[in-house]
Design a protein around this motif. Structure first.
Motif, PDB file in Angstrom:
ATOM      1  N   MET A   1       0.840  -1.180   0.000  1.00  0.00           N
ATOM      2  CA  MET A   1       0.000   0.000   0.000  1.00  0.00           C
ATOM      3  C   MET A   1       0.881   1.238   0.000  1.00  0.00           C
ATOM      4  SD  MET A   1      -2.853   1.425   2.740  1.00  0.00           S
ATOM      5  CE  MET A   1      -2.390   0.204   3.885  1.00  0.00           C
ATOM      6  N   ASN A   2       0.447   2.230  -0.783  1.00  0.00           N
ATOM      7  CA  ASN A   2       1.127   3.523  -0.825  1.00  0.00           C
ATOM      8  C   ASN A   2       0.260   4.565  -0.153  1.00  0.00           C
ATOM      9  OD1 ASN A   2       3.438   2.718  -2.411  1.00  0.00           O
ATOM     10  ND2 ASN A   2       2.045   2.574  -4.145  1.00  0.00           N
ATOM     11  N   TYR A   3       0.883   5.686   0.161  1.00  0.00           N
ATOM     12  CA  TYR A   3       0.194   6.808   0.785  1.00  0.00           C
ATOM     13  C   TYR A   3       0.391   8.038  -0.085  1.00  0.00           C
ATOM     14  CZ  TYR A   3       0.445   3.665   4.772  1.00  0.00           C
ATOM     15  OH  TYR A   3       0.346   2.579   5.597  1.00  0.00           O
ATOM     16  N   TRP A   4      -0.645   8.885  -0.112  1.00  0.00           N
ATOM     17  CA  TRP A   4      -0.644  10.044  -0.993  1.00  0.00           C
ATOM     18  C   TRP A   4      -1.243  11.255  -0.298  1.00  0.00           C
ATOM     19  CZ3 TRP A   4       1.859   9.148  -5.401  1.00  0.00           C
ATOM     20  CH2 TRP A   4       2.004   7.813  -5.796  1.00  0.00           C
ATOM     21  N   LEU A   5      -0.976  12.412  -0.866  1.00  0.00           N
ATOM     22  CA  LEU A   5      -1.651  13.642  -0.503  1.00  0.00           C
ATOM     23  C   LEU A   5      -2.254  14.195  -1.787  1.00  0.00           C
ATOM     24  CD1 LEU A   5      -0.765  16.316   1.978  1.00  0.00           C
ATOM     25  CD2 LEU A   5      -1.167  17.052  -0.362  1.00  0.00           C
ATOM     26  N   PHE A   6      -3.560  14.379  -1.789  1.00  0.00           N
ATOM     27  CA  PHE A   6      -4.276  14.939  -2.931  1.00  0.00           C
ATOM     28  C   PHE A   6      -4.786  16.309  -2.509  1.00  0.00           C
ATOM     29  CE2 PHE A   6      -5.989  10.963  -5.405  1.00  0.00           C
ATOM     30  CZ  PHE A   6      -4.711  10.416  -5.435  1.00  0.00           C
ATOM     31  N   LYS A   7      -4.420  17.324  -3.271  1.00  0.00           N
ATOM     32  CA  LYS A   7      -4.908  18.676  -3.000  1.00  0.00           C
ATOM     33  C   LYS A   7      -6.233  18.900  -3.723  1.00  0.00           C
ATOM     34  CE  LYS A   7      -0.428  20.964  -2.525  1.00  0.00           C
ATOM     35  NZ  LYS A   7       0.434  21.997  -3.147  1.00  0.00           N
ATOM     36  N   SER A   8      -7.098  19.635  -3.049  1.00  0.00           N
ATOM     37  CA  SER A   8      -8.381  20.001  -3.633  1.00  0.00           C
ATOM     38  C   SER A   8      -8.780  21.377  -3.117  1.00  0.00           C
ATOM     39  CB  SER A   8      -9.444  18.975  -3.245  1.00  0.00           C
ATOM     40  OG  SER A   8     -10.684  19.336  -3.781  1.00  0.00           O
ATOM     41  N   GLU A   9      -9.354  22.162  -3.981  1.00  0.00           N
ATOM     42  CA  GLU A   9      -9.900  23.444  -3.552  1.00  0.00           C
ATOM     43  C   GLU A   9     -11.299  23.170  -3.020  1.00  0.00           C
ATOM     44  OE1 GLU A   9      -9.589  26.137  -6.857  1.00  0.00           O
ATOM     45  OE2 GLU A   9      -7.438  25.705  -7.085  1.00  0.00           O
ATOM     46  N   PRO A  10     -11.530  23.458  -1.731  1.00  0.00           N
ATOM     47  CA  PRO A  10     -12.805  23.059  -1.133  1.00  0.00           C
ATOM     48  C   PRO A  10     -14.040  23.703  -1.755  1.00  0.00           C
ATOM     49  CG  PRO A  10     -11.514  24.384   0.401  1.00  0.00           C
ATOM     50  CD  PRO A  10     -10.642  24.092  -0.776  1.00  0.00           C
ATOM     51  N   ASP A  11     -13.884  24.838  -2.434  1.00  0.00           N
ATOM     52  CA  ASP A  11     -15.059  25.401  -3.105  1.00  0.00           C
ATOM     53  C   ASP A  11     -15.387  24.625  -4.382  1.00  0.00           C
ATOM     54  OD1 ASP A  11     -12.768  26.399  -4.357  1.00  0.00           O
ATOM     55  OD2 ASP A  11     -13.722  28.286  -4.916  1.00  0.00           O
ATOM     56  N   GLU A  12     -14.429  23.828  -4.866  1.00  0.00           N
ATOM     57  CA  GLU A  12     -14.658  22.939  -6.016  1.00  0.00           C
ATOM     58  C   GLU A  12     -15.087  21.545  -5.546  1.00  0.00           C
ATOM     59  OE1 GLU A  12     -14.054  23.211  -9.526  1.00  0.00           O
ATOM     60  OE2 GLU A  12     -13.907  25.379  -9.261  1.00  0.00           O
ATOM     61  N   LYS A 130       8.285  21.241   0.945  1.00  0.00           N
ATOM     62  CA  LYS A 130       9.474  21.644   0.192  1.00  0.00           C
ATOM     63  C   LYS A 130       9.171  22.873  -0.647  1.00  0.00           C
ATOM     64  CE  LYS A 130      12.351  18.289   1.143  1.00  0.00           C
ATOM     65  NZ  LYS A 130      13.625  18.511   1.747  1.00  0.00           N
ATOM     66  N   LYS A 131      10.092  23.782  -0.679  1.00  0.00           N
ATOM     67  CA  LYS A 131       9.919  25.015  -1.443  1.00  0.00           C
ATOM     68  C   LYS A 131       9.711  24.692  -2.924  1.00  0.00           C
ATOM     69  CE  LYS A 131      11.803  29.581  -1.822  1.00  0.00           C
ATOM     70  NZ  LYS A 131      12.278  30.580  -0.895  1.00  0.00           N
ATOM     71  N   GLY A 132       8.721  25.335  -3.511  1.00  0.00           N
ATOM     72  CA  GLY A 132       8.467  25.179  -4.939  1.00  0.00           C
ATOM     73  C   GLY A 132       7.647  23.962  -5.321  1.00  0.00           C
ATOM     74  N   ASN A 133       7.262  23.121  -4.352  1.00  0.00           N
ATOM     75  CA  ASN A 133       6.482  21.933  -4.690  1.00  0.00           C
ATOM     76  C   ASN A 133       5.001  22.292  -4.688  1.00  0.00           C
ATOM     77  OD1 ASN A 133       5.287  19.453  -5.016  1.00  0.00           O
ATOM     78  ND2 ASN A 133       6.844  18.407  -3.824  1.00  0.00           N
ATOM     79  N   ARG A 134       4.432  22.370  -5.880  1.00  0.00           N
ATOM     80  CA  ARG A 134       3.040  22.769  -6.017  1.00  0.00           C
ATOM     81  C   ARG A 134       2.180  21.657  -6.629  1.00  0.00           C
ATOM     82  NH1 ARG A 134       1.670  27.970  -5.599  1.00  0.00           N
ATOM     83  NH2 ARG A 134       0.120  27.717  -7.231  1.00  0.00           N
ATOM     84  N   LEU A 135       2.682  20.441  -6.642  1.00  0.00           N
ATOM     85  CA  LEU A 135       1.921  19.345  -7.235  1.00  0.00           C
ATOM     86  C   LEU A 135       0.613  19.098  -6.491  1.00  0.00           C
ATOM     87  CD1 LEU A 135       4.609  16.632  -8.035  1.00  0.00           C
ATOM     88  CD2 LEU A 135       3.354  18.063  -9.640  1.00  0.00           C
ATOM     89  N   SER A 136      -0.409  18.743  -7.230  1.00  0.00           N
ATOM     90  CA  SER A 136      -1.702  18.459  -6.617  1.00  0.00           C
ATOM     91  C   SER A 136      -1.824  17.012  -6.156  1.00  0.00           C
ATOM     92  CB  SER A 136      -2.822  18.785  -7.601  1.00  0.00           C
ATOM     93  OG  SER A 136      -2.653  18.036  -8.784  1.00  0.00           O
TER      94      SER A 136
END
Length: 152
Positions: A1-12, A130-136
């Protein structure tokens, strides 16, 4: 099993929206960054767990946890000319973008803020910080996953 972070804009789409879905979850679509797409397409698997992170809002941070219930499939919105995610270069035979199906696991009692994450020395190497990491979509190591679980 892997672990992830998924970004979401809560108004979307928020953790509350995910919670309102049935056990089949929701299509996590609209990823239009090649590195994030590659994570979805090549590494995210059924059973993986996901921190749902609210971003681009007043209160940013981890809002809840989800689980992958369907691995990568072509993002259907890339083929829809009326969608903001339409891609005229994508075809059903050669899709460019992928999505996964995410189901709700739990909502945190309170948002675990970005500030709180930054204050934890055990998370100094977390990609999100980390600085500059903007991945979703970004991987989370098991060590970081456990450190965040302890904070919850």
């Amino acid at each position: 099993m892997n672990y992830w972070l998924f970004k979401s804009e809560p108004d979307e789409f928020s953790i509350d929206d995910l919670q309102a879905c049935d056990e089949q979850g929701e299509c996590w679509e609209g990823i239009r960054n090649y590195q994030a797409r590659n994570f979805l397409r090549d590494q995210v698997a059924v059973g993986d767990r996901v921190f749902i992170y609210h971003s681009s809002c007043k209160h940013v941070g981890i809002a809840g946890i989800g689980k992958i219930v369907q691995a990568a499939f072509p993002d259907p919105f890339q083929f829809d000319p009326d969608s903001k995610y339409f891609d005229g270069k994508a075809t059903p035979e050669t899709p460019r973008w992928f999505a996964v199906q995410v189901a709700f696991e739990r909502k945190l009692p309170q948002l675990l803020s970005l500030k709180q994450l930054k204050e934890n020395p055990a998370l100094s190497e977390l990609a999100l910080l980390k600085k500059g990491n903007r991945l979703s979509i970004m991987p989370v190591s098991e060590t970081h996953w456990q450190a965040i679980q302890r904070m919850i």
